[in-house]
Write a protein that holds these residues in place. Sequence first.
Motif, PDB file in Angstrom:
ATOM      1  N   LYS A  76      55.472 -49.463 -76.320  1.00 24.54           N
ATOM      2  CA  LYS A  76      55.328 -48.014 -76.462  1.00 24.54           C
ATOM      3  C   LYS A  76      54.950 -47.679 -77.901  1.00 24.54           C
ATOM      4  O   LYS A  76      55.208 -48.467 -78.813  1.00 24.54           O
ATOM      5  CB  LYS A  76      56.637 -47.319 -76.093  1.00 24.54           C
ATOM      6  N   VAL A  77      54.360 -46.501 -78.078  1.00 27.59           N
ATOM      7  CA  VAL A  77      53.985 -46.030 -79.407  1.00 27.59           C
ATOM      8  C   VAL A  77      54.377 -44.569 -79.543  1.00 27.59           C
ATOM      9  O   VAL A  77      54.383 -43.821 -78.558  1.00 27.59           O
ATOM     10  CB  VAL A  77      52.467 -46.206 -79.683  1.00 27.59           C
ATOM     11  N   LYS A  78      54.718 -44.177 -80.774  1.00 30.17           N
ATOM     12  CA  LYS A  78      54.943 -42.760 -81.059  1.00 30.17           C
ATOM     13  C   LYS A  78      54.629 -42.491 -82.520  1.00 30.17           C
ATOM     14  O   LYS A  78      54.687 -43.387 -83.367  1.00 30.17           O
ATOM     15  CB  LYS A  78      56.361 -42.325 -80.718  1.00 30.17           C
ATOM     16  N   SER A  79      54.283 -41.251 -82.784  1.00 24.11           N
ATOM     17  CA  SER A  79      53.995 -40.787 -84.136  1.00 24.11           C
ATOM     18  C   SER A  79      55.282 -40.221 -84.727  1.00 24.11           C
ATOM     19  O   SER A  79      56.125 -39.685 -84.003  1.00 24.11           O
ATOM     20  CB  SER A  79      52.924 -39.696 -84.074  1.00 24.11           C
ATOM     21  N   ALA A  80      55.427 -40.309 -86.049  1.00 25.21           N
ATOM     22  CA  ALA A  80      56.612 -39.762 -86.709  1.00 25.21           C
ATOM     23  C   ALA A  80      56.690 -38.246 -86.536  1.00 25.21           C
ATOM     24  O   ALA A  80      57.784 -37.676 -86.508  1.00 25.21           O
ATOM     25  CB  ALA A  80      56.610 -40.127 -88.188  1.00 25.21           C
ATOM     26  N   ASN A  81      55.530 -37.592 -86.389  1.00 26.64           N
ATOM     27  CA  ASN A  81      55.487 -36.132 -86.255  1.00 26.64           C
ATOM     28  C   ASN A  81      54.407 -35.735 -85.266  1.00 26.64           C
ATOM     29  O   ASN A  81      53.491 -36.509 -84.995  1.00 26.64           O
ATOM     30  CB  ASN A  81      55.159 -35.486 -87.611  1.00 26.64           C
ATOM     31  N   ALA A  82      54.489 -34.494 -84.798  1.00 26.57           N
ATOM     32  CA  ALA A  82      53.473 -33.972 -83.883  1.00 26.57           C
ATOM     33  C   ALA A  82      52.202 -33.585 -84.624  1.00 26.57           C
ATOM     34  O   ALA A  82      51.162 -33.380 -84.002  1.00 26.57           O
ATOM     35  CB  ALA A  82      54.019 -32.776 -83.116  1.00 26.57           C
ATOM     36  N   THR A  83      52.302 -33.459 -85.951  1.00 25.65           N
ATOM     37  CA  THR A  83      51.127 -33.129 -86.764  1.00 25.65           C
ATOM     38  C   THR A  83      51.035 -34.066 -87.962  1.00 25.65           C
ATOM     39  O   THR A  83      52.034 -34.586 -88.446  1.00 25.65           O
ATOM     40  CB  THR A  83      51.187 -31.678 -87.289  1.00 25.65           C
ATOM     41  N   LEU A  84      49.817 -34.269 -88.422  1.00 26.37           N
ATOM     42  CA  LEU A  84      49.560 -34.971 -89.671  1.00 26.37           C
ATOM     43  C   LEU A  84      49.296 -33.876 -90.691  1.00 26.37           C
ATOM     44  O   LEU A  84      48.428 -33.020 -90.456  1.00 26.37           O
ATOM     45  CB  LEU A  84      48.340 -35.878 -89.549  1.00 26.37           C
ATOM     46  N   GLN A  85      50.049 -33.835 -91.782  1.00 29.31           N
ATOM     47  CA  GLN A  85      49.953 -32.720 -92.714  1.00 29.31           C
ATOM     48  C   GLN A  85      49.444 -33.137 -94.080  1.00 29.31           C
ATOM     49  O   GLN A  85      49.637 -34.267 -94.516  1.00 29.31           O
ATOM     50  CB  GLN A  85      51.306 -32.038 -92.874  1.00 29.31           C
ATOM     51  N   ASN A  86      48.795 -32.157 -94.726  1.00 30.75           N
ATOM     52  CA  ASN A  86      48.402 -32.262 -96.123  1.00 30.75           C
ATOM     53  C   ASN A  86      48.531 -30.853 -96.677  1.00 30.75           C
ATOM     54  O   ASN A  86      47.708 -29.987 -96.373  1.00 30.75           O
ATOM     55  CB  ASN A  86      46.974 -32.783 -96.269  1.00 30.75           C
ATOM     56  N   GLY A  87      49.578 -30.610 -97.427  1.00 27.04           N
ATOM     57  CA  GLY A  87      49.843 -29.257 -97.933  1.00 27.04           C
ATOM     58  C   GLY A  87      50.125 -28.313 -96.782  1.00 27.04           C
ATOM     59  O   GLY A  87      50.954 -28.589 -95.924  1.00 27.04           O
ATOM     60  N   THR A  88      49.357 -27.228 -96.734  1.00 22.78           N
ATOM     61  CA  THR A  88      49.560 -26.232 -95.677  1.00 22.78           C
ATOM     62  C   THR A  88      48.670 -26.481 -94.469  1.00 22.78           C
ATOM     63  O   THR A  88      48.766 -25.775 -93.472  1.00 22.78           O
ATOM     64  CB  THR A  88      49.270 -24.814 -96.220  1.00 22.78           C
ATOM     65  N   LYS A  89      47.810 -27.471 -94.549  1.00 23.18           N
ATOM     66  CA  LYS A  89      46.901 -27.775 -93.432  1.00 23.18           C
ATOM     67  C   LYS A  89      47.469 -28.924 -92.610  1.00 23.18           C
ATOM     68  O   LYS A  89      48.213 -29.762 -93.116  1.00 23.18           O
ATOM     69  CB  LYS A  89      45.509 -28.130 -93.952  1.00 23.18           C
ATOM     70  N   ASN A  90      47.078 -28.955 -91.337  1.00 25.56           N
ATOM     71  CA  ASN A  90      47.535 -30.061 -90.491  1.00 25.56           C
ATOM     72  C   ASN A  90      46.503 -30.407 -89.433  1.00 25.56           C
ATOM     73  O   ASN A  90      45.623 -29.619 -89.114  1.00 25.56           O
ATOM     74  CB  ASN A  90      48.896 -29.749 -89.865  1.00 25.56           C
ATOM     75  N   ILE A  91      46.652 -31.593 -88.919  1.00 19.44           N
ATOM     76  CA  ILE A  91      45.854 -32.094 -87.797  1.00 19.44           C
ATOM     77  C   ILE A  91      46.845 -32.443 -86.700  1.00 19.44           C
ATOM     78  O   ILE A  91      47.849 -33.121 -86.952  1.00 19.44           O
ATOM     79  CB  ILE A  91      45.040 -33.352 -88.208  1.00 19.44           C
ATOM     80  N   GLN A  92      46.595 -31.986 -85.509  1.00 19.08           N
ATOM     81  CA  GLN A  92      47.471 -32.301 -84.383  1.00 19.08           C
ATOM     82  C   GLN A  92      47.362 -33.787 -84.053  1.00 19.08           C
ATOM     83  O   GLN A  92      46.258 -34.318 -83.905  1.00 19.08           O
ATOM     84  CB  GLN A  92      47.103 -31.458 -83.153  1.00 19.08           C
ATOM     85  N   ALA A  93      48.503 -34.445 -83.927  1.00 16.58           N
ATOM     86  CA  ALA A  93      48.522 -35.882 -83.610  1.00 16.58           C
ATOM     87  C   ALA A  93      47.825 -36.161 -82.280  1.00 16.58           C
ATOM     88  O   ALA A  93      47.178 -37.193 -82.124  1.00 16.58           O
ATOM     89  CB  ALA A  93      49.953 -36.402 -83.588  1.00 16.58           C
ATOM     90  N   ASN A  94      47.928 -35.240 -81.332  1.00 20.37           N
ATOM     91  CA  ASN A  94      47.353 -35.485 -80.001  1.00 20.37           C
ATOM     92  C   ASN A  94      45.824 -35.433 -79.979  1.00 20.37           C
ATOM     93  O   ASN A  94      45.210 -35.670 -78.953  1.00 20.37           O
ATOM     94  CB  ASN A  94      47.947 -34.549 -78.958  1.00 20.37           C
ATOM     95  N   THR A  95      45.197 -35.165 -81.139  1.00 19.61           N
ATOM     96  CA  THR A  95      43.727 -35.241 -81.217  1.00 19.61           C
ATOM     97  C   THR A  95      43.268 -36.676 -81.494  1.00 19.61           C
ATOM     98  O   THR A  95      42.069 -36.944 -81.522  1.00 19.61           O
ATOM     99  CB  THR A  95      43.165 -34.305 -82.307  1.00 19.61           C
ATOM    100  N   ILE A  96      44.226 -37.564 -81.698  1.00 16.36           N
ATOM    101  CA  ILE A  96      43.926 -38.976 -81.931  1.00 16.36           C
ATOM    102  C   ILE A  96      44.304 -39.766 -80.682  1.00 16.36           C
ATOM    103  O   ILE A  96      45.402 -39.599 -80.141  1.00 16.36           O
ATOM    104  CB  ILE A  96      44.680 -39.507 -83.162  1.00 16.36           C
ATOM    105  N   GLN A  97      43.368 -40.576 -80.210  1.00 21.67           N
ATOM    106  CA  GLN A  97      43.604 -41.369 -79.007  1.00 21.67           C
ATOM    107  C   GLN A  97      43.804 -42.833 -79.367  1.00 21.67           C
ATOM    108  O   GLN A  97      43.214 -43.329 -80.329  1.00 21.67           O
ATOM    109  CB  GLN A  97      42.435 -41.238 -78.027  1.00 21.67           C
ATOM    110  N   ILE A  98      44.631 -43.503 -78.559  1.00 20.22           N
ATOM    111  CA  ILE A  98      44.888 -44.926 -78.733  1.00 20.22           C
ATOM    112  C   ILE A  98      44.540 -45.641 -77.442  1.00 20.22           C
ATOM    113  O   ILE A  98      44.907 -45.193 -76.356  1.00 20.22           O
ATOM    114  CB  ILE A  98      46.362 -45.179 -79.106  1.00 20.22           C
ATOM    115  N   LYS A  99      43.834 -46.738 -77.588  1.00 16.21           N
ATOM    116  CA  LYS A  99      43.421 -47.541 -76.434  1.00 16.21           C
ATOM    117  C   LYS A  99      43.908 -48.970 -76.654  1.00 16.21           C
ATOM    118  O   LYS A  99      43.619 -49.576 -77.685  1.00 16.21           O
ATOM    119  CB  LYS A  99      41.898 -47.512 -76.322  1.00 16.21           C
ATOM    120  N   ALA A 100      44.664 -49.499 -75.700  1.00 17.11           N
ATOM    121  CA  ALA A 100      45.156 -50.874 -75.766  1.00 17.11           C
ATOM    122  C   ALA A 100      44.289 -51.764 -74.880  1.00 17.11           C
ATOM    123  O   ALA A 100      43.879 -51.353 -73.792  1.00 17.11           O
ATOM    124  CB  ALA A 100      46.610 -50.936 -75.304  1.00 17.11           C
ATOM    125  N   THR A 101      43.983 -52.962 -75.364  1.00 15.35           N
ATOM    126  CA  THR A 101      43.231 -53.945 -74.587  1.00 15.35           C
ATOM    127  C   THR A 101      43.804 -55.336 -74.847  1.00 15.35           C
ATOM    128  O   THR A 101      44.541 -55.540 -75.813  1.00 15.35           O
ATOM    129  CB  THR A 101      41.725 -53.949 -74.956  1.00 15.35           C
TER     130      THR A 101
END
Length: 173
Positions: A76-101
């Motif tokens: 299993k995998v999980k992110s430490a937070n639901a967002t990736l932050q830099n100052g007051t801006k953030n990127i939603q973690a769910n905009t990043i996809q992971i593919k296992a092979t």
Amino acid sequence: MKKFIITSIAILGVGTLSAQNVTLNVRLKPIQTLVVNNAQKIVNLDYVTKDDYANGVSSLNADHLNIFSTGGFQVKVKSANATLQNGTKNIQANTIQIKATAGSDAVNGAQYAQNVQLSANETTLVTSPNGGVDKKISIEYKGAGANAYLNNYIAGQDPTVYTTELTYTIISQ
């Protein structure tokens, strides 16, 4: 001579046979280990060109995870937070996809998840009914396209970096 034989039997006694039983148990405890390839502990998704922002970027990490398991397991995998932050801006973690092979030494009978959205909740990437020794799993990380991160650059930072820690876990099944 008869007295000697009778005396010898009397002195030595009559032998009796005795048997004892022992219970032998082979006790197997579940053992799972998961090791991230040391050369791949940092993964960068670099947006450098106009096409990168439009199409997204990816990073394929061959043999990213090394597995030892005494039986069936899940990774299993999980992110430490639901967002990736830099100052007051953030990127939603769910905009990043992971593919296992399957990696170079694949887990026999494993099922690999495709296009899992990164989340602060654990998400199953690999399920296997079988264990294995030093089995490899490759992981591809893919950042969003469609100009999703266009307004996340911060002037004066080159590059602007948004970071989160990912935690991979292995459990028996």
